[in-house]
Design an enzyme around this catalytic site. Structure first.
Site, PDB file in Angstrom:
ATOM      1  N   ASP A   8       1.026  -1.129  -0.204  1.00 54.19           N
ATOM      2  CA  ASP A   8      -0.047   0.063   0.021  1.00 54.19           C
ATOM      3  C   ASP A   8       0.893   1.386   0.055  1.00 54.19           C
ATOM      4  OD1 ASP A   8      -2.126   1.862   0.448  1.00 54.19           O
ATOM      5  OD2 ASP A   8      -2.327   1.346   2.433  1.00 54.19           O
ATOM      6  N   ASP A 106      -3.236   2.443  -5.682  1.00 56.79           N
ATOM      7  CA  ASP A 106      -2.046   2.432  -4.925  1.00 56.79           C
ATOM      8  C   ASP A 106      -1.954   1.000  -3.829  1.00 56.79           C
ATOM      9  OD1 ASP A 106      -3.790   3.069  -2.910  1.00 56.79           O
ATOM     10  OD2 ASP A 106      -2.234   4.071  -1.737  1.00 56.79           O
ATOM     11  N   GLU A 107      -2.723   0.002  -4.322  1.00 53.82           N
ATOM     12  CA  GLU A 107      -2.562  -1.236  -3.341  1.00 53.82           C
ATOM     13  C   GLU A 107      -2.559  -2.242  -4.321  1.00 53.82           C
ATOM     14  OE1 GLU A 107      -5.424  -1.571  -0.292  1.00 53.82           O
ATOM     15  OE2 GLU A 107      -5.932   0.365  -0.763  1.00 53.82           O
TER      16      GLU A 107
END
Ligand SMILES: [Mg+2]
Length: 356
Positions: A8, A106-107
């Protein structure tokens, strides 16, 4: 042993902005709606840790954020910047496992069971963090556990720039003290309902009879109980962002001239090759497409026994297939070439350590 890694990015939008504007680094940065001196509508998308120190949080009304820190640097979204940074970091993450799942901008989850030990898994995590920092100047937090649930909660444990590894035998001690809302799918309302039943922590859920949970929460009650014990057998859902690489060119004048057509193919091949190389892909299937002057379109496929990035094999296959297309008397209007069945060439394995 199953080893799942969750990565993350830390306060992603704000971090991207800081990277592009070094002068704002160290100051509170809030990305989101225009605060209009406190009269703005809309919410905070993300903010950096300096802004969090003022009590600013994601999803908070922008006017409330402005009240807490009018001197913060308020920035509008620059989605082009975030998506290009996202593509770059995902390309890095993807190199560390064939089993890769991007879950948001973003993960991502990676199945790194091939590491076979938590020591080796730690090395993979450190390599991912180092590569993202070196190449993209961005930090991330990583969680490692026996499944997605534990890996994701572990990633949130030490932010920013954290790394938390929870082996199977530590899952319950790790999860039990957490608030019930730490589990997937338990939002504010569900958590309130749990609290009314006297259930505050994950351990409290684990100690609640399943009939009680099922009675109050239906089938989700069973999932809750399984999660409270750290059980989650959801697989990594793989998707190939790039399914094929190809080019096609329409001739200025329809032709049956093999030399002319091969010249075009020879101009396409290096482009395909360059793209394969840039993404570190190998291919297994070649497709040659021909559109005749009457717009009838045909394709011929050839699948190799192994993955390769060999450029000579590409040309040879194209030449053989073109000869077959030219047995037709019609002139050719368009030629296209593409490679499919793409796979990443290098999956980074953890370095072997020698034990004596
Ligand atoms: Mg994030």
């Amino acid at each position: 042993m199953r080893i799942i890694l969750h990565v993350d990015m830390d306060c992603f939008f704000a971090q991207c902005e800081e990277r592009e504007r070094p002068q704002i680094k160290g100051k509170p940065v809030v990305v989101g709606a225009d605060p209009k001196n406190g009269a703005g509508r809309g919410v905070v998308s993300t903010c950096n840790y300096e802004a969090r120190a003022f009590g600013i949080k994601s999803a908070m009304p922008i006017s409330a954020a402005w009240k807490r820190c009018p001197n913060a640097i308020f920035l509008p979204h620059n989605f082009e910047l975030y998506s290009s940074a996202s593509r770059a970091v995902m390309a890095i993450f993807r190199k560390y496992s064939h089993k890769f799942e991007q879950v948001s901008i973003d993960e991502a989850y990676l199945d790194i069971s091939h590491a076979e030990s938590h020591d080796a898994a730690r090395k993979i995590a450190l390599a991912i963090k180092a590569e993202a920092l070196e190449k993209e100047k961005l930090t991330c937090s990583i969680g490692i556990g026996p499944n997605k649930l534990v890996a994701k909660i572990a990633a949130g444990e030490r932010k920013p720039n954290g790394l938390t590894i929870i082996p199977a035998e530590e899952v319950e001690p790790f999860l039990f003290p957490k608030k019930a809302g730490a589990l997937f799918g338990i939002g504010i309302k569900t958590e309130q309902r749990l609290n009314e039943l006297g259930i505050m922590t994950v351990q409290d859920i684990a100690n609640t009879p399943e009939e009680v949970l099922a009675e109050n929460f239906g089938s989700f009650g069973y999932s809750m109980l399984a999660m409270a014990h750290g059980n989650d057998d959801r697989e990594i859902v793989q998707e190939w962002i790039t399914k094929s690489i190809g080019r096609q060119i329409t001739f200025e004048h329809d032709t049956r001239d093999e030399r002319k057509i091969m010249d075009v193919i020879d101009s396409i091949i290096p482009e395909i090759y360059r793209e394969l190389r840039s993404q570190d892909f190998t291919y297994k299937t070649l497709v040659l497409k021909v559109r005749y002057s009457d717009f009838e379109t045909h394709t011929k496929n050839k699948t190799l026994p192994h993955h390769t990035n060999n450029i000579k094999a590409l040309r040879l296959m194209a030449q053989e297939n073109l000869a077959r297309f030219l047995m037709d008397k019609r002139k050719i209007r368009l030629i296209g070439m593409s490679v499919h069945n793409l796979r990443e060439k290098h999956i980074k394995q953890p370095q072997q350590t020698l034990t004596i």
